[in-house]
Design an enzyme around this catalytic site. Sequence first.
Site, PDB file in Angstrom:
ATOM      1  N   ASP A  73       0.871  -1.176   0.000  1.00  0.00           N
ATOM      2  CA  ASP A  73       0.000   0.000   0.000  1.00  0.00           C
ATOM      3  C   ASP A  73       0.915   1.234   0.000  1.00  0.00           C
ATOM      4  O   ASP A  73       2.134   1.122  -0.220  1.00  0.00           O
ATOM      5  CB  ASP A  73      -0.993  -0.038   1.174  1.00  0.00           C
ATOM      6  CG  ASP A  73      -0.346   0.193   2.533  1.00  0.00           C
ATOM      7  OD1 ASP A  73       0.910   0.316   2.607  1.00  0.00           O
ATOM      8  OD2 ASP A  73      -1.085   0.260   3.535  1.00  0.00           O
ATOM      9  N   CYS A 121       3.190  -3.190   4.089  1.00  0.00           N
ATOM     10  CA  CYS A 121       2.337  -2.079   4.513  1.00  0.00           C
ATOM     11  C   CYS A 121       2.946  -1.524   5.797  1.00  0.00           C
ATOM     12  O   CYS A 121       4.076  -1.869   6.141  1.00  0.00           O
ATOM     13  CB  CYS A 121       0.866  -2.490   4.657  1.00  0.00           C
ATOM     14  SG  CYS A 121       0.437  -3.538   6.055  1.00  0.00           S
ATOM     15  N   GLY A 122       2.225  -0.665   6.491  1.00  0.00           N
ATOM     16  CA  GLY A 122       2.808  -0.010   7.652  1.00  0.00           C
ATOM     17  C   GLY A 122       3.236  -0.971   8.739  1.00  0.00           C
ATOM     18  O   GLY A 122       4.394  -0.979   9.176  1.00  0.00           O
ATOM     19  N   THR A 123       2.301  -1.816   9.197  1.00  0.00           N
ATOM     20  CA  THR A 123       2.615  -2.776  10.261  1.00  0.00           C
ATOM     21  C   THR A 123       2.808  -4.193   9.741  1.00  0.00           C
ATOM     22  O   THR A 123       3.162  -5.084  10.505  1.00  0.00           O
ATOM     23  CB  THR A 123       1.456  -2.849  11.278  1.00  0.00           C
ATOM     24  OG1 THR A 123       0.303  -3.400  10.612  1.00  0.00           O
ATOM     25  CG2 THR A 123       1.130  -1.492  11.872  1.00  0.00           C
ATOM     26  N   ALA A 124       2.482  -4.419   8.500  1.00  0.00           N
ATOM     27  CA  ALA A 124       2.448  -5.737   7.841  1.00  0.00           C
ATOM     28  C   ALA A 124       1.219  -6.555   8.230  1.00  0.00           C
ATOM     29  O   ALA A 124       0.942  -7.591   7.624  1.00  0.00           O
ATOM     30  CB  ALA A 124       3.717  -6.557   8.067  1.00  0.00           C
ATOM     31  N   ASN A 125       0.470  -6.093   9.199  1.00  0.00           N
ATOM     32  CA  ASN A 125      -0.681  -6.882   9.644  1.00  0.00           C
ATOM     33  C   ASN A 125      -1.829  -6.877   8.644  1.00  0.00           C
ATOM     34  O   ASN A 125      -2.456  -7.922   8.410  1.00  0.00           O
ATOM     35  CB  ASN A 125      -1.173  -6.380  11.006  1.00  0.00           C
ATOM     36  CG  ASN A 125      -0.406  -7.022  12.131  1.00  0.00           C
ATOM     37  OD1 ASN A 125      -0.611  -8.194  12.435  1.00  0.00           O
ATOM     38  ND2 ASN A 125       0.509  -6.274  12.730  1.00  0.00           N
ATOM     39  N   GLY A 126      -2.129  -5.740   8.051  1.00  0.00           N
ATOM     40  CA  GLY A 126      -3.240  -5.676   7.098  1.00  0.00           C
ATOM     41  C   GLY A 126      -3.013  -6.592   5.909  1.00  0.00           C
ATOM     42  O   GLY A 126      -3.901  -7.361   5.523  1.00  0.00           O
ATOM     43  N   HIS A 179      10.697 -23.558   8.924  1.00  0.00           N
ATOM     44  CA  HIS A 179       9.710 -24.278   9.729  1.00  0.00           C
ATOM     45  C   HIS A 179       8.276 -24.167   9.211  1.00  0.00           C
ATOM     46  O   HIS A 179       7.486 -25.088   9.396  1.00  0.00           O
ATOM     47  CB  HIS A 179       9.741 -23.777  11.179  1.00  0.00           C
ATOM     48  CG  HIS A 179      10.990 -24.162  11.904  1.00  0.00           C
ATOM     49  ND1 HIS A 179      11.178 -23.929  13.250  1.00  0.00           N
ATOM     50  CD2 HIS A 179      12.135 -24.749  11.460  1.00  0.00           C
ATOM     51  CE1 HIS A 179      12.380 -24.373  13.614  1.00  0.00           C
ATOM     52  NE2 HIS A 179      12.985 -24.865  12.546  1.00  0.00           N
ATOM     53  N   ASN A 180       7.927 -23.032   8.627  1.00  0.00           N
ATOM     54  CA  ASN A 180       6.524 -22.793   8.245  1.00  0.00           C
ATOM     55  C   ASN A 180       6.295 -22.824   6.738  1.00  0.00           C
ATOM     56  O   ASN A 180       5.153 -22.672   6.293  1.00  0.00           O
ATOM     57  CB  ASN A 180       6.046 -21.445   8.794  1.00  0.00           C
ATOM     58  CG  ASN A 180       6.329 -21.270  10.271  1.00  0.00           C
ATOM     59  OD1 ASN A 180       7.146 -20.422  10.667  1.00  0.00           O
ATOM     60  ND2 ASN A 180       5.715 -22.096  11.110  1.00  0.00           N
ATOM     61  N   ARG A 218       6.928   0.596   8.512  1.00  0.00           N
ATOM     62  CA  ARG A 218       7.058   1.674   9.510  1.00  0.00           C
ATOM     63  C   ARG A 218       7.829   1.223  10.745  1.00  0.00           C
ATOM     64  O   ARG A 218       8.028   2.022  11.665  1.00  0.00           O
ATOM     65  CB  ARG A 218       5.674   2.200   9.889  1.00  0.00           C
ATOM     66  CG  ARG A 218       5.031   2.984   8.739  1.00  0.00           C
ATOM     67  CD  ARG A 218       3.647   3.497   9.090  1.00  0.00           C
ATOM     68  NE  ARG A 218       3.143   4.342   7.995  1.00  0.00           N
ATOM     69  CZ  ARG A 218       1.849   4.559   7.758  1.00  0.00           C
ATOM     70  NH1 ARG A 218       0.936   4.006   8.528  1.00  0.00           N
ATOM     71  NH2 ARG A 218       1.481   5.322   6.746  1.00  0.00           N
ATOM     72  N   ARG A 269       9.013 -33.029  10.304  1.00  0.00           N
ATOM     73  CA  ARG A 269       7.970 -32.757  11.303  1.00  0.00           C
ATOM     74  C   ARG A 269       7.225 -31.450  11.011  1.00  0.00           C
ATOM     75  O   ARG A 269       6.057 -31.296  11.373  1.00  0.00           O
ATOM     76  CB  ARG A 269       8.562 -32.732  12.712  1.00  0.00           C
ATOM     77  CG  ARG A 269       9.482 -31.544  12.999  1.00  0.00           C
ATOM     78  CD  ARG A 269      10.199 -31.690  14.329  1.00  0.00           C
ATOM     79  NE  ARG A 269      10.909 -30.487  14.739  1.00  0.00           N
ATOM     80  CZ  ARG A 269      12.104 -30.121  14.268  1.00  0.00           C
ATOM     81  NH1 ARG A 269      12.720 -30.854  13.341  1.00  0.00           N
ATOM     82  NH2 ARG A 269      12.695 -29.021  14.709  1.00  0.00           N
ATOM     83  N   HIS A 270       7.900 -30.533  10.335  1.00  0.00           N
ATOM     84  CA  HIS A 270       7.247 -29.256  10.026  1.00  0.00           C
ATOM     85  C   HIS A 270       6.160 -29.426   8.970  1.00  0.00           C
ATOM     86  O   HIS A 270       5.170 -28.702   8.987  1.00  0.00           O
ATOM     87  CB  HIS A 270       8.296 -28.232   9.575  1.00  0.00           C
ATOM     88  CG  HIS A 270       9.343 -27.994  10.610  1.00  0.00           C
ATOM     89  ND1 HIS A 270       9.048 -27.459  11.840  1.00  0.00           N
ATOM     90  CD2 HIS A 270      10.680 -28.245  10.613  1.00  0.00           C
ATOM     91  CE1 HIS A 270      10.158 -27.375  12.562  1.00  0.00           C
ATOM     92  NE2 HIS A 270      11.154 -27.849  11.837  1.00  0.00           N
ATOM     93  N   ARG A 284       2.929 -30.414  10.603  1.00  0.00           N
ATOM     94  CA  ARG A 284       2.253 -29.288  11.260  1.00  0.00           C
ATOM     95  C   ARG A 284       1.553 -28.414  10.233  1.00  0.00           C
ATOM     96  O   ARG A 284       0.423 -27.938  10.468  1.00  0.00           O
ATOM     97  CB  ARG A 284       3.285 -28.489  12.064  1.00  0.00           C
ATOM     98  CG  ARG A 284       3.839 -29.329  13.209  1.00  0.00           C
ATOM     99  CD  ARG A 284       5.125 -28.824  13.783  1.00  0.00           C
ATOM    100  NE  ARG A 284       5.640 -29.775  14.769  1.00  0.00           N
ATOM    101  CZ  ARG A 284       6.837 -29.701  15.340  1.00  0.00           C
ATOM    102  NH1 ARG A 284       7.668 -28.717  15.017  1.00  0.00           N
ATOM    103  NH2 ARG A 284       7.207 -30.606  16.213  1.00  0.00           N
TER     104      ARG A 284
HETATM  105  C1  RB5 Z   1      -1.887   2.679   6.446  1.00  0.00           C
HETATM  106  O1  RB5 Z   1      -1.931   3.890   7.122  1.00  0.00           O
HETATM  107  C2  RB5 Z   1      -1.765   1.539   7.419  1.00  0.00           C
HETATM  108  O2  RB5 Z   1      -2.948   1.387   8.153  1.00  0.00           O
HETATM  109  C3  RB5 Z   1      -1.426   0.264   6.685  1.00  0.00           C
HETATM  110  O3  RB5 Z   1      -0.261   0.446   5.959  1.00  0.00           O
HETATM  111  C4  RB5 Z   1      -1.171  -0.968   7.524  1.00  0.00           C
HETATM  112  O4  RB5 Z   1      -0.304  -0.699   8.585  1.00  0.00           O
HETATM  113  C5  RB5 Z   1      -2.361  -1.717   7.960  1.00  0.00           C
HETATM  114  O5  RB5 Z   1      -2.267  -2.823   8.510  1.00  0.00           O
END
Ligand code: RB5
Length: 145
Positions: free
Chosen positions: A13, A68-73, A101-102, A112, A135-136, A139
């Site tokens: 993003d 992305c910013g946190t990689a979570n999205g 392993h994964n 970020r 073993r991996h 899993r």
């Molecule tokens: C964008 O501002 C931010 O929300 C996105 O990059 C990401 O961190 C979401 O998980």
Amino acid sequence: MPNTKIKIAIGSDHAGFEYKEALKAYLTEFDLQDFGTHSIDSVDYPDFAHPVALAVENKEFDYGILICGTANGVAMTANKHQHIRAAICWENDIALLVRKHNDANILCIPARFVSEYVAKEIATTFLTTDFEGGRHQNRIDKMSC
Ligand code: RB5
């Protein structure tokens, strides 16, 4: 001569755009295809994470890289795909272990929260480390629901 380079689908993003460009310039020994975004204008990460995940899931590419910013999205989005194992990595040893392993097939980088140097190091490790199997594999076979 056939193109034997490892094929990578890369996407981000706006928060990951600059690292995506840096990785494209850095990972020259790989065959990278850019799935966008193409500027720092605000966008919605699923619009880039789904196409990358789908391309890897369909075996058009060996691996994906999403930023992305946190990689979570991007990780949450990519992991909705049945055959995707998207892993958030913020240091080199994690990149090593998610491959060993994964058998992670998509690397998710939190732009970020890591330096560009670390992002390059993580990407190189991820793309050059083999899955250990054994073993991996057992899993991983239990992951689907
Ligand atoms: C964008 O501002 C931010 O929300 C996105 O990059 C990401 O961190 C979401 O998980």
